[in-house]
Design a protein around this motif. Structure first.
Motif, PDB file in Angstrom:
ATOM      1  N   SER A  90       0.308  13.479  -5.461  1.00  0.00           N
ATOM      2  CA  SER A  90      -1.074  13.159  -5.821  1.00  0.00           C
ATOM      3  C   SER A  90      -1.797  12.489  -4.660  1.00  0.00           C
ATOM      4  O   SER A  90      -2.950  12.805  -4.364  1.00  0.00           O
ATOM      5  N   PHE A  91      -1.102  11.550  -3.983  1.00  0.00           N
ATOM      6  CA  PHE A  91      -1.697  10.909  -2.810  1.00  0.00           C
ATOM      7  C   PHE A  91      -2.013  11.921  -1.734  1.00  0.00           C
ATOM      8  O   PHE A  91      -3.107  11.943  -1.168  1.00  0.00           O
ATOM      9  N   ALA A  92      -1.021  12.775  -1.421  1.00  0.00           N
ATOM     10  CA  ALA A  92      -1.190  13.739  -0.340  1.00  0.00           C
ATOM     11  C   ALA A  92      -2.353  14.691  -0.607  1.00  0.00           C
ATOM     12  O   ALA A  92      -3.092  15.059   0.311  1.00  0.00           O
ATOM     13  N   ARG A 105      -5.127  19.519   8.993  1.00  0.00           N
ATOM     14  CA  ARG A 105      -4.646  20.540   9.930  1.00  0.00           C
ATOM     15  C   ARG A 105      -3.140  20.775   9.807  1.00  0.00           C
ATOM     16  O   ARG A 105      -2.649  21.851  10.134  1.00  0.00           O
ATOM     17  N   TRP A 106      -2.427  19.728   9.369  1.00  0.00           N
ATOM     18  CA  TRP A 106      -0.980  19.832   9.171  1.00  0.00           C
ATOM     19  C   TRP A 106      -0.640  19.159   7.849  1.00  0.00           C
ATOM     20  O   TRP A 106      -0.455  17.957   7.771  1.00  0.00           O
ATOM     21  N   VAL A 107      -0.605  19.958   6.786  1.00  0.00           N
ATOM     22  CA  VAL A 107      -0.488  19.455   5.418  1.00  0.00           C
ATOM     23  C   VAL A 107       0.715  18.525   5.191  1.00  0.00           C
ATOM     24  O   VAL A 107       0.595  17.527   4.476  1.00  0.00           O
ATOM     25  N   PRO A 108       1.902  18.789   5.761  1.00  0.00           N
ATOM     26  CA  PRO A 108       3.053  17.901   5.520  1.00  0.00           C
ATOM     27  C   PRO A 108       2.812  16.447   5.914  1.00  0.00           C
ATOM     28  O   PRO A 108       3.493  15.542   5.403  1.00  0.00           O
ATOM     29  N   TYR A 109       1.859  16.196   6.800  1.00  0.00           N
ATOM     30  CA  TYR A 109       1.579  14.821   7.228  1.00  0.00           C
ATOM     31  C   TYR A 109       1.204  13.929   6.049  1.00  0.00           C
ATOM     32  O   TYR A 109       1.538  12.745   6.014  1.00  0.00           O
ATOM     33  N   GLY A 110       0.516  14.495   5.062  1.00  0.00           N
ATOM     34  CA  GLY A 110       0.120  13.708   3.898  1.00  0.00           C
ATOM     35  C   GLY A 110       1.307  13.176   3.127  1.00  0.00           C
ATOM     36  O   GLY A 110       1.246  12.093   2.534  1.00  0.00           O
ATOM     37  N   ARG A 111       2.421  13.910   3.118  1.00  0.00           N
ATOM     38  CA  ARG A 111       3.624  13.474   2.426  1.00  0.00           C
ATOM     39  C   ARG A 111       4.454  12.536   3.292  1.00  0.00           C
ATOM     40  O   ARG A 111       5.212  11.708   2.783  1.00  0.00           O
ATOM     41  N   ILE A 112       4.327  12.660   4.586  1.00  0.00           N
ATOM     42  CA  ILE A 112       5.067  11.796   5.509  1.00  0.00           C
ATOM     43  C   ILE A 112       4.433  10.407   5.586  1.00  0.00           C
ATOM     44  O   ILE A 112       5.132   9.394   5.720  1.00  0.00           O
ATOM     45  N   TYR A 113       3.116  10.365   5.492  1.00  0.00           N
ATOM     46  CA  TYR A 113       2.362   9.128   5.726  1.00  0.00           C
ATOM     47  C   TYR A 113       2.888   7.926   4.931  1.00  0.00           C
ATOM     48  O   TYR A 113       3.104   6.846   5.516  1.00  0.00           O
ATOM     49  N   PRO A 114       3.080   8.013   3.599  1.00  0.00           N
ATOM     50  CA  PRO A 114       3.523   6.824   2.853  1.00  0.00           C
ATOM     51  C   PRO A 114       4.859   6.277   3.335  1.00  0.00           C
ATOM     52  O   PRO A 114       5.050   5.054   3.402  1.00  0.00           O
ATOM     53  N   PHE A 115       5.792   7.185   3.695  1.00  0.00           N
ATOM     54  CA  PHE A 115       7.103   6.748   4.187  1.00  0.00           C
ATOM     55  C   PHE A 115       6.970   6.080   5.553  1.00  0.00           C
ATOM     56  O   PHE A 115       7.642   5.083   5.833  1.00  0.00           O
ATOM     57  N   ALA A 116       6.104   6.631   6.392  1.00  0.00           N
ATOM     58  CA  ALA A 116       5.888   6.051   7.720  1.00  0.00           C
ATOM     59  C   ALA A 116       5.260   4.665   7.607  1.00  0.00           C
ATOM     60  O   ALA A 116       5.682   3.720   8.292  1.00  0.00           O
ATOM     61  N   GLY A 164       5.359   2.591   5.018  1.00  0.00           N
ATOM     62  CA  GLY A 164       6.332   1.663   4.442  1.00  0.00           C
ATOM     63  C   GLY A 164       7.401   1.262   5.433  1.00  0.00           C
ATOM     64  O   GLY A 164       7.778   0.088   5.522  1.00  0.00           O
ATOM     65  N   ALA A 165       7.912   2.229   6.196  1.00  0.00           N
ATOM     66  CA  ALA A 165       8.953   1.926   7.186  1.00  0.00           C
ATOM     67  C   ALA A 165       8.433   0.976   8.261  1.00  0.00           C
ATOM     68  O   ALA A 165       9.114   0.012   8.641  1.00  0.00           O
ATOM     69  N   ALA A 166       7.223   1.234   8.744  1.00  0.00           N
ATOM     70  CA  ALA A 166       6.642   0.361   9.760  1.00  0.00           C
ATOM     71  C   ALA A 166       6.452  -1.050   9.218  1.00  0.00           C
ATOM     72  O   ALA A 166       6.733  -2.041   9.910  1.00  0.00           O
ATOM     73  N   GLY A 167       5.991  -1.174   7.968  1.00  0.00           N
ATOM     74  CA  GLY A 167       5.803  -2.490   7.373  1.00  0.00           C
ATOM     75  C   GLY A 167       7.100  -3.257   7.234  1.00  0.00           C
ATOM     76  O   GLY A 167       7.180  -4.452   7.574  1.00  0.00           O
ATOM     77  N   VAL A 168       8.144  -2.589   6.743  1.00  0.00           N
ATOM     78  CA  VAL A 168       9.446  -3.251   6.570  1.00  0.00           C
ATOM     79  C   VAL A 168      10.001  -3.701   7.917  1.00  0.00           C
ATOM     80  O   VAL A 168      10.516  -4.822   8.050  1.00  0.00           O
ATOM     81  N   LEU A 184       0.830  -1.203   0.000  1.00  0.00           N
ATOM     82  CA  LEU A 184       0.000   0.000   0.000  1.00  0.00           C
ATOM     83  C   LEU A 184       0.867   1.257   0.000  1.00  0.00           C
ATOM     84  O   LEU A 184       0.567   2.241  -0.685  1.00  0.00           O
ATOM     85  N   ALA A 185       1.942   1.219   0.768  1.00  0.00           N
ATOM     86  CA  ALA A 185       2.867   2.351   0.785  1.00  0.00           C
ATOM     87  C   ALA A 185       3.494   2.555  -0.589  1.00  0.00           C
ATOM     88  O   ALA A 185       3.669   3.690  -1.046  1.00  0.00           O
ATOM     89  N   LEU A 186       3.837   1.461  -1.252  1.00  0.00           N
ATOM     90  CA  LEU A 186       4.430   1.545  -2.585  1.00  0.00           C
ATOM     91  C   LEU A 186       3.498   2.244  -3.565  1.00  0.00           C
ATOM     92  O   LEU A 186       3.935   3.078  -4.376  1.00  0.00           O
ATOM     93  N   GLN A 187       2.206   1.942  -3.493  1.00  0.00           N
ATOM     94  CA  GLN A 187       1.241   2.590  -4.374  1.00  0.00           C
ATOM     95  C   GLN A 187       1.211   4.099  -4.142  1.00  0.00           C
ATOM     96  O   GLN A 187       1.115   4.894  -5.075  1.00  0.00           O
ATOM     97  N   LYS A 188       1.313   4.490  -2.884  1.00  0.00           N
ATOM     98  CA  LYS A 188       1.301   5.913  -2.549  1.00  0.00           C
ATOM     99  C   LYS A 188       2.601   6.593  -2.971  1.00  0.00           C
ATOM    100  O   LYS A 188       2.602   7.748  -3.424  1.00  0.00           O
ATOM    101  N   LEU A 189       3.712   5.884  -2.828  1.00  0.00           N
ATOM    102  CA  LEU A 189       5.019   6.462  -3.124  1.00  0.00           C
ATOM    103  C   LEU A 189       5.246   6.660  -4.619  1.00  0.00           C
ATOM    104  O   LEU A 189       6.158   7.396  -5.006  1.00  0.00           O
TER     105      LEU A 189
END
Length: 253
Positions: free
Chosen positions: A144-146, A158-169, A171-175, A134-139
């Motif tokens: 566009s995802f964000a 409320r904090w726009v940068p979170y949308g860009r952080i989410y896919p990396f977070a 993916g990292a948690a999954g790995v 799922l993270a790969l699809q977002k990355l």
């Protein structure tokens, strides 16, 4: 009826630098339906433009059956009784394919390491592999995802940068969960983003009754927001809780 004549003509682009894929598909379809096909190649841009102008059409390929123009590939499919998929239609196919692949990978990993298809590790890896896929699809297109994510996620709004952080977070948690390493890091990440995501989706879909596209498989998703995205987030929370409880539960045995 077209099938009684069994002869057709097709005009398609076959150039040194480009061969039209829809022309190949149309030609193959005609042959599979038993037509004898006169295959006319448009070998230059000038020849293609001249053909379009002569027949007042905007695209190629163009198929003619019994001397009458049928149209392009999609028109041919309809003419022969087939169905053309609506490119903008809601679909669950990407999610089904992703979860099926995650399940296959989890069972393969369990078989390779433990000699059994269905084990506790299979369930753990299924969730972790799903998170990575799922993270790969977002990355593939983070921006566009964000942007789509802003439509419903409470924190991202409320904090726009979170949308860009989410896919990396994610993916990292999954790995990390696949490896079993740094649980002190992966568990809080999964618990945090999973909880916020679940609350956001539940509010948007089941309380506010909004009809939105799900960003769970990327920013160009046609998957409707709802059960699938809620499942994604609940799985992350469940995995995090399990990883916290697992040492105590297994230690008791």
């Amino acid at each position: 009826m077209a099938s009684a004549t069994k002869t057709a003509e097709i005009y398609r682009m076959v150039m040194p630098s480009h061969t039209c894929p829809y022309g190949i598909k149309a030609l193959d379809l005609l042959k599979r339906r038993g037509f004898t096909v006169e295959d006319h190649h448009l070998t230059s841009r000038e020849e293609t433009d001249a053909f379009k102008g002569e027949h007042a059409v905007a695209t190629t390929p163009q198929v003619f059956i019994d001397g009458k123009r049928v149209g392009g590939h999609d028109d041919l499919v309809r003419f022969l009784g087939g169905e053309v998929k609506d490119k903008d239609a809601v679909t669950y196919t990407p999610v089904i394919a992703l979860f099926a692949m995650a399940a296959a990978m989890a069972m393969a990993g369990s078989w390779a390491s433990l000699g059994e298809l269905l084990t506790m590790r299979t369930a753990e890896w299924f969730i972790a592999f799903s998170m990575c896929l799922l993270a790969l699809q977002k990355l593939k297109d983070v921006d566009s995802f964000a942007t789509m994510f802003l439509n419903y996620d409470l924190l991202a709004a409320r904090w726009v940068p979170y949308g860009r952080i989410y896919p990396f977070a994610e993916g990292a948690a999954g790995v990390l969960m696949i490896s079993g390493a740094l649980m002190w890091l992966s568990v809080p990440i999964a618990l945090f983003i999973g909880t916020i995501g679940a609350v956001s989706v539940f509010k948007a879909v089941y309380i506010d009754k909004r009809e939105l596209k799900c960003a769970c498989v990327g920013g160009n998703s046609r998957v409707p927001l709802g059960f699938v995205s809620l499942t994604e987030n609940v799985m992350m929370v469940a995995m995090a809780v399990w990883m916290l409880a697992k040492p105590a539960l297994l230690g008791a045995h």
